[in-house]
Design an enzyme around this catalytic site. Structure first.
Site, mmCIF file in Angstrom:
data_model
loop_
_atom_site.group_PDB
_atom_site.id
_atom_site.type_symbol
_atom_site.label_atom_id
_atom_site.label_comp_id
_atom_site.label_asym_id
_atom_site.label_seq_id
_atom_site.Cartn_x
_atom_site.Cartn_y
_atom_site.Cartn_z
ATOM 1 N N HIS A 55 -9.917 2.361 7.922
ATOM 2 C CA HIS A 55 -10.387 3.959 7.684
ATOM 3 C C HIS A 55 -11.144 4.191 8.574
ATOM 4 O O HIS A 55 -12.090 5.298 8.264
ATOM 5 C CB HIS A 55 -10.819 3.738 6.208
ATOM 6 C CG HIS A 55 -9.836 3.467 4.996
ATOM 7 N ND1 HIS A 55 -9.233 4.328 4.383
ATOM 8 C CD2 HIS A 55 -9.746 2.187 4.666
ATOM 9 C CE1 HIS A 55 -8.580 3.732 3.476
ATOM 10 N NE2 HIS A 55 -8.839 2.413 3.551
ATOM 11 N N ASN A 128 -7.453 5.877 -2.666
ATOM 12 C CA ASN A 128 -6.450 6.306 -1.921
ATOM 13 C C ASN A 128 -5.730 7.345 -2.513
ATOM 14 O O ASN A 128 -5.784 7.796 -3.761
ATOM 15 C CB ASN A 128 -5.538 4.850 -1.520
ATOM 16 C CG ASN A 128 -6.159 3.869 -0.603
ATOM 17 O OD1 ASN A 128 -7.020 4.538 0.074
ATOM 18 N ND2 ASN A 128 -5.755 2.597 -0.753
HETATM 19 C C1 HEM Z 1 -13.035 1.385 3.854
HETATM 20 C C2 HEM Z 1 -12.701 -3.190 2.626
HETATM 21 C C3 HEM Z 1 -9.259 -2.562 -0.594
HETATM 22 C C4 HEM Z 1 -10.132 2.342 -0.034
HETATM 23 C C5 HEM Z 1 -13.092 -0.058 3.895
HETATM 24 C C6 HEM Z 1 -14.142 -0.771 4.712
HETATM 25 C C7 HEM Z 1 -13.971 -2.173 4.319
HETATM 26 C C8 HEM Z 1 -13.007 -2.281 3.262
HETATM 27 C C9 HEM Z 1 -14.840 -3.227 4.857
HETATM 28 C C10 HEM Z 1 -14.823 -0.198 5.734
HETATM 29 C C11 HEM Z 1 -16.134 0.276 5.016
HETATM 30 C C12 HEM Z 1 -17.098 0.933 6.314
HETATM 31 O O1 HEM Z 1 -17.262 0.393 7.128
HETATM 32 O O2 HEM Z 1 -17.460 2.092 5.926
HETATM 33 C C13 HEM Z 1 -11.841 -3.587 1.638
HETATM 34 C C14 HEM Z 1 -11.476 -4.851 1.047
HETATM 35 C C15 HEM Z 1 -10.315 -4.820 0.039
HETATM 36 C C16 HEM Z 1 -10.327 -3.123 0.291
HETATM 37 C C17 HEM Z 1 -12.270 -6.243 1.278
HETATM 38 C C18 HEM Z 1 -9.743 -5.553 -0.772
HETATM 39 C C19 HEM Z 1 -10.352 -6.881 -1.184
HETATM 40 C C20 HEM Z 1 -9.139 -1.292 -0.723
HETATM 41 C C21 HEM Z 1 -8.577 -0.451 -1.769
HETATM 42 C C22 HEM Z 1 -8.730 0.670 -1.695
HETATM 43 C C23 HEM Z 1 -9.672 0.786 -0.447
HETATM 44 C C24 HEM Z 1 -7.698 -1.047 -2.810
HETATM 45 C C25 HEM Z 1 -8.164 2.035 -2.411
HETATM 46 C C26 HEM Z 1 -7.997 1.926 -3.732
HETATM 47 C C27 HEM Z 1 -10.836 2.175 1.094
HETATM 48 C C28 HEM Z 1 -11.227 3.328 1.395
HETATM 49 C C29 HEM Z 1 -12.096 3.424 2.568
HETATM 50 C C30 HEM Z 1 -12.240 2.018 2.834
HETATM 51 C C31 HEM Z 1 -11.034 4.828 1.218
HETATM 52 C C32 HEM Z 1 -12.758 4.250 3.493
HETATM 53 C C33 HEM Z 1 -14.078 4.681 2.943
HETATM 54 C C34 HEM Z 1 -14.819 6.071 3.758
HETATM 55 O O3 HEM Z 1 -14.246 6.953 3.865
HETATM 56 O O4 HEM Z 1 -15.586 5.697 4.228
HETATM 57 N N1 HEM Z 1 -12.607 -1.147 2.938
HETATM 58 N N2 HEM Z 1 -10.988 -2.401 1.258
HETATM 59 N N3 HEM Z 1 -9.824 -0.339 -0.084
HETATM 60 N N4 HEM Z 1 -11.418 1.207 1.801
HETATM 61 FE FE1 HEM Z 1 -11.355 -0.646 1.500
#
Ligand code: HEM
Ligand code: NDP
Length: 498
Positions: A55, A128
């Site tokens: 992201h 999402n």
């Molecule tokens: C961003 C991990 C599943 C939505 C991220 C980031 C990590 C991460 C490490 C970066 C955070 C940052 O540096 O600011 C994970 C892991 C998951 C997972 C380990 C599953 C075990 C999901 C799911 C969704 C999701 C299921 C949605 C339902 C997002 C969104 C961002 C993001 C929207 C961006 C947030 C922003 O706008 O700063 N994720 N994620 N992720 N993830 Fe996940």
């Protein structure tokens, strides 16, 4: 002297110039004592922070949530306490796989994050634009993301890796179907839904717990680009979302989403034939109708992109009294992962940055020093840097905000899903009952374009997954792939004019 602001060093001393280096003679070399030149170059070298591991490319805005319906029977969270109540929100939308410079209009799932600055702390809804996800166990998330990022040898995105993984992972086919459908390229964040995706929990003032899914229904209507439209657009601008969003808000056209919930009483979860904590599944709207909560309106462009959008640190671990987690394995993995990512990407006290400060709550905690300790202690008393202590003014825990006890039983083990065939039921409903013929046709052709470069063995494995969803799905994609191959070979045979 006018009231013109004077340029200073970061230590506040007035600067005589911001243009001319200190040199030995008119043509001479620079003197090392021109410390402000060194400072300027050194700052430039430190202007970037690590981009988000996923992201990375995003767009954000500020706004508010207004409550339009009383849901206090489901949640005691203060954000929902009365109809008409407003709470400030910081949004960030994003693509998943693209790096910071990626084109906005690429086919990908879109991140959909809201930070609600409530009076009992920040509540982050990190969802999402899809109601489900590719995998249901956090063990698989890093592998899944590797298939979306660059290949170690070619340094290119690899369709072979993507479909190889998905073909071995039938739970993915629901999300892949949505990704390859019209909804895979929204025209911009103002034309897509948002979903919390996971099952969360809420509890009311009487201590009753409910399982809850969050939905944000777009009020501007769904709008999408076809592959061809997106390719043409990307040829003209890679920043179409930033342009559309910034300009809409600048011109006073504020995008809105209706916040809604689905609610399941706590005890009901154990009686269901399906696992309500599996993020690859939705809850049927017929069984769990959407209940209105409020309206989110984004109405202000952040005064500085880096300060509010790049520095925004969203985490599913940020919940407030009345909103909680669920046994969803993926959600449990995320509760660890995000704060860990922020400590690495932004620094130890990232929650004190303006984007992340719990500005409407009274914030008191005992974490002590470390990088970014630029704020006074928040323990309530200067001598109270430990707990328990003798100081009456120091911050104390409040047992009244404790979540009601959650009964958990079962043997500790690593479980396979009970019914693997269940993975095909919901994508089948989407394909056969929700989509019309035109939408199915575009789905076939979008998927064919995406998997065209894959090897035959990966293609066949993926066709086998599609067949289990619906025979027409397999047949449609197979034909579209074959048509594409024929189209390419016709073009190849065309004599090239010189
Ligand atoms: C961003 C991990 C599943 C939505 C991220 C980031 C990590 C991460 C490490 C970066 C955070 C940052 O540096 O600011 C994970 C892991 C998951 C997972 C380990 C599953 C075990 C999901 C799911 C969704 C999701 C299921 C949605 C339902 C997002 C969104 C961002 C993001 C929207 C961006 C947030 C922003 O706008 O700063 N994720 N994620 N992720 N993830 Fe996940
Ligand atoms: P409903 O007929 O009540 O709902 C169908 C949903 O599908 C609507 O929310 C609609 O969103 C959404 N939708 C339409 N086209 C697409 C697409 N290309 N990609 C993703 N979603 C789309 O049916 P059910 O609740 O019985 O669910 C049937 C199937 O619909 C599910 O198996 C699932 O695949 C899909 N779905 C279900 C959701 C749910 O929470 N129950 C949410 C989203 C999708 P909108 O109303 O905004 O147009």
């Amino acid at each position: 002297m006018t009231d013109q602001k004077r340029l200073t060093t970061t230590a506040g001393a007035p600067m005589p110039t911001n243009e001319h280096s200190l040199t030995a003679g008119n043509r001479g070399p620079v003197l090392m004592q021109d410390y402000q030149l060194i400072e300027k170059l050194a700052h430039q070298n430190r202007e970037r922070i690590p981009e988000r591991v996923v992201h990375a490319k995003g767009w954000g805005a500020k706004g508010k949530l207004t409550i339009t319906n009383d849901i206090s029977m489901y949640s005691r969270a203060k954000i929902f306490s009365e109809v008409g109540k407003t709470t400030e929100v910081l949004s960030r939308w994003s693509t998943v796989a693209g790096e910071l410079g990626a084109a906005d209009a690429e086919r990908d799932v879109r991140g959909f994050s809201f930070k609600f600055y409530t009076e009992e702390g920040n509540w982050d809804m990190v969802g999402n634009n899809t109601p489900v996800f590719f995998v249901r166990d956090p063990y698989k998330f890093p592998d899944f993301i590797r298939t979306q990022k660059r290949h170690p040898v070619t340094n290119l995105r690899s369709p072979e890796a993507m479909f190889d993984f998905w073909a071995a992972q039938p739970e993915s086919v629901h999300q892949v179907t949505i990704l390859m459908s019209d909804r895979g390229i929204p025209t911009n964040p103002m034309h897509m839904n948002g979903y919390g995706s996971h099952t969360f929990s809420t509890w009311n003032a009487a201590g009753e717990r409910f399982w809850v899914k969050f939905h944000f229904k777009v009020q501007q209507g769904h709008k999408h680009y076809t592959n061809q439209e997106a390719e043409t657009l990307i040829g003209k601008t890679r920043e179409s979302y930033q342009e559309d969003l910034y300009n809409a808000i600048d011109e006073g056209n504020f995008p809105k989403w209706k916040m809604m919930i689905q609610v399941m009483p706590e005890e009901e979860a154990a009686t269901l034939p399906f696992n309500p904590f599996d993020v690859t599944k939705v809850w049927s709207h017929k069984d769990y109708p959407l209940i209105e909560v409020g309206m989110v309106e984004m109405n202000e462009n952040p005064e500085n992109y880096f300060m509010y959008v790049e520095n925004a640190a969203y985490s599913p671990s940020n919940v407030v009294p009345g909103i909680g987690f669920s046994p969803d394995k993926m959600l449990q993995g995320r509760i660890f992962s995000y704060a860990d990512a922020h400590r690495y990407r932004l620094g130890t006290h990232y929650e004190q940055l303006p984007a992340n400060q719990a500005k409407n709550a009274d914030v008191n905690f005992y974490h002590k020093d470390g990088s970014m300790r630029f704020f006074p202690p928040k323990t309530g008393h200067v001598d109270a840097y430990y707990e328990p202590n003798q100081y009456a003014e120091s911050a104390k825990a409040d047992p009244s905000v404790a979540e009601p006890p959650l009964k958990i039983d079962g043997d500790a083990a690593r479980y396979d899903p009970a019914d693997p065939d269940a993975d095909y039921v919901q994508p089948r409903a989407l394909y056969a009952e929700v989509m019309n013929d035109e939408e199915r046709g575009r789905l076939h052709s979008n998927m064919a374009s995406a998997m065209g470069p894959c090897s035959d063995s990966v293609k066949e494995r993926w066709y086998a997954v599609l067949r289990k969803v619906h025979p027409d799905y397999e047949a449609g994609v197979r034909k579209a792939v074959e048509d594409d191959v024929n189209a390419i070979s016709v073009t190849d045979d065309t004599p090239v004019e010189v």
